[in-house]
Design a protein around this motif. Structure first.
Motif, PDB file in Angstrom:
ATOM      1  N   GLY A 154       0.799  -1.219   0.000  1.00 22.79           N
ATOM      2  CA  GLY A 154       0.000   0.000   0.000  1.00 22.79           C
ATOM      3  C   GLY A 154       0.834   1.271   0.000  1.00 22.79           C
ATOM      4  N   ASP A 155       2.128   1.145   0.307  1.00 19.23           N
ATOM      5  CA  ASP A 155       3.009   2.312   0.356  1.00 19.23           C
ATOM      6  C   ASP A 155       3.658   2.642  -0.985  1.00 19.23           C
ATOM      7  OD1 ASP A 155       2.460   2.542   3.049  1.00 19.23           O
ATOM      8  OD2 ASP A 155       4.250   1.437   3.669  1.00 19.23           O
ATOM      9  N   VAL A 156       3.548   1.756  -1.971  1.00 14.64           N
ATOM     10  CA  VAL A 156       4.231   1.956  -3.262  1.00 14.64           C
ATOM     11  C   VAL A 156       3.853   3.283  -3.894  1.00 14.64           C
ATOM     12  CG1 VAL A 156       4.439   1.072  -5.623  1.00 14.64           C
ATOM     13  CG2 VAL A 156       4.583  -0.503  -3.690  1.00 14.64           C
ATOM     14  N   ALA A 157       2.574   3.628  -3.907  1.00 10.37           N
ATOM     15  CA  ALA A 157       2.115   4.862  -4.555  1.00 10.37           C
ATOM     16  C   ALA A 157       2.732   6.108  -3.938  1.00 10.37           C
ATOM     17  CB  ALA A 157       0.597   4.958  -4.501  1.00 10.37           C
ATOM     18  N   ALA A 158       3.067   6.048  -2.659  1.00 11.43           N
ATOM     19  CA  ALA A 158       3.651   7.196  -1.981  1.00 11.43           C
ATOM     20  C   ALA A 158       5.027   7.559  -2.529  1.00 11.43           C
ATOM     21  CB  ALA A 158       3.747   6.928  -0.475  1.00 11.43           C
ATOM     22  N   PHE A 159       5.667   6.631  -3.235  1.00 10.54           N
ATOM     23  CA  PHE A 159       7.010   6.868  -3.774  1.00 10.54           C
ATOM     24  C   PHE A 159       7.001   7.277  -5.239  1.00 10.54           C
ATOM     25  CE2 PHE A 159       7.785   4.350  -0.001  1.00 10.54           C
ATOM     26  CZ  PHE A 159       8.874   4.988   0.543  1.00 10.54           C
ATOM     27  N   ALA A 160       5.831   7.474  -5.834  1.00 11.18           N
ATOM     28  CA  ALA A 160       5.731   7.787  -7.259  1.00 11.18           C
ATOM     29  C   ALA A 160       6.546   9.025  -7.641  1.00 11.18           C
ATOM     30  CB  ALA A 160       4.278   7.984  -7.654  1.00 11.18           C
ATOM     31  N   ASP A 161       6.606  10.030  -6.763  1.00  4.48           N
ATOM     32  CA  ASP A 161       7.332  11.258  -7.067  1.00  4.48           C
ATOM     33  C   ASP A 161       8.664  11.357  -6.344  1.00  4.48           C
ATOM     34  OD1 ASP A 161       5.293  12.181  -8.768  1.00  4.48           O
ATOM     35  OD2 ASP A 161       4.153  12.924  -7.048  1.00  4.48           O
ATOM     36  N   PHE A 162       9.090  10.285  -5.701  1.00  2.00           N
ATOM     37  CA  PHE A 162      10.340  10.275  -4.941  1.00  2.00           C
ATOM     38  C   PHE A 162      11.519  10.366  -5.895  1.00  2.00           C
ATOM     39  CE2 PHE A 162      13.878   8.105  -2.815  1.00  2.00           C
ATOM     40  CZ  PHE A 162      13.865   8.730  -1.583  1.00  2.00           C
ATOM     41  N   GLU A 163      12.500  11.215  -5.562  1.00  3.54           N
ATOM     42  CA  GLU A 163      13.697  11.356  -6.406  1.00  3.54           C
ATOM     43  C   GLU A 163      14.942  11.208  -5.589  1.00  3.54           C
ATOM     44  OE1 GLU A 163      13.677  14.778  -8.890  1.00  3.54           O
ATOM     45  OE2 GLU A 163      11.589  14.511  -9.380  1.00  3.54           O
TER      46      GLU A 163
END
Length: 89
Positions: free
Chosen positions: A80-89
């Motif tokens: 469930g946490d995968v989407a939270a990293f979509a904009d992670f750089e």
């Protein structure tokens, strides 16, 4: 957890990301092959030592001359946490 470009030989200072063997959202376990990395001598499998779920690739397939230790892949503990990293750089 952020996985960096591994040193896959004693003389390796940089490598090329040939291809990823997993995709975002895939669960991985210690010992799994997750990428093929070209060193100065050969193409070698990158086996992980951590469990987790692939959340983001920070280095694209085909990237050349990536320094050892450069952040390469982000792992998270819960799907469930995968989407939270979509904009992670």
């Amino acid at each position: 957890t952020v996985l960096g470009m591994p040193a896959l030989s004693p003389t390796m200072t940089q490598g090329n990301v040939e291809k990823y063997l997993v995709k975002v959202g895939d669960p991985i376990a210690a010992g799994d092959r997750i990428a093929e990395v070209e060193t100065d001598k050969a193409t070698v499998d990158f086996d992980v030592v951590d469990d987790g779920i692939v959340a983001k690739f920070l280095i694209p397939e085909g990237a050349q001359d990536v320094q050892v230790g450069t952040p390469m892949i982000v792992l998270c503990e819960e799907a469930g946490d995968v989407a939270a990293f979509a904009d992670f750089e």
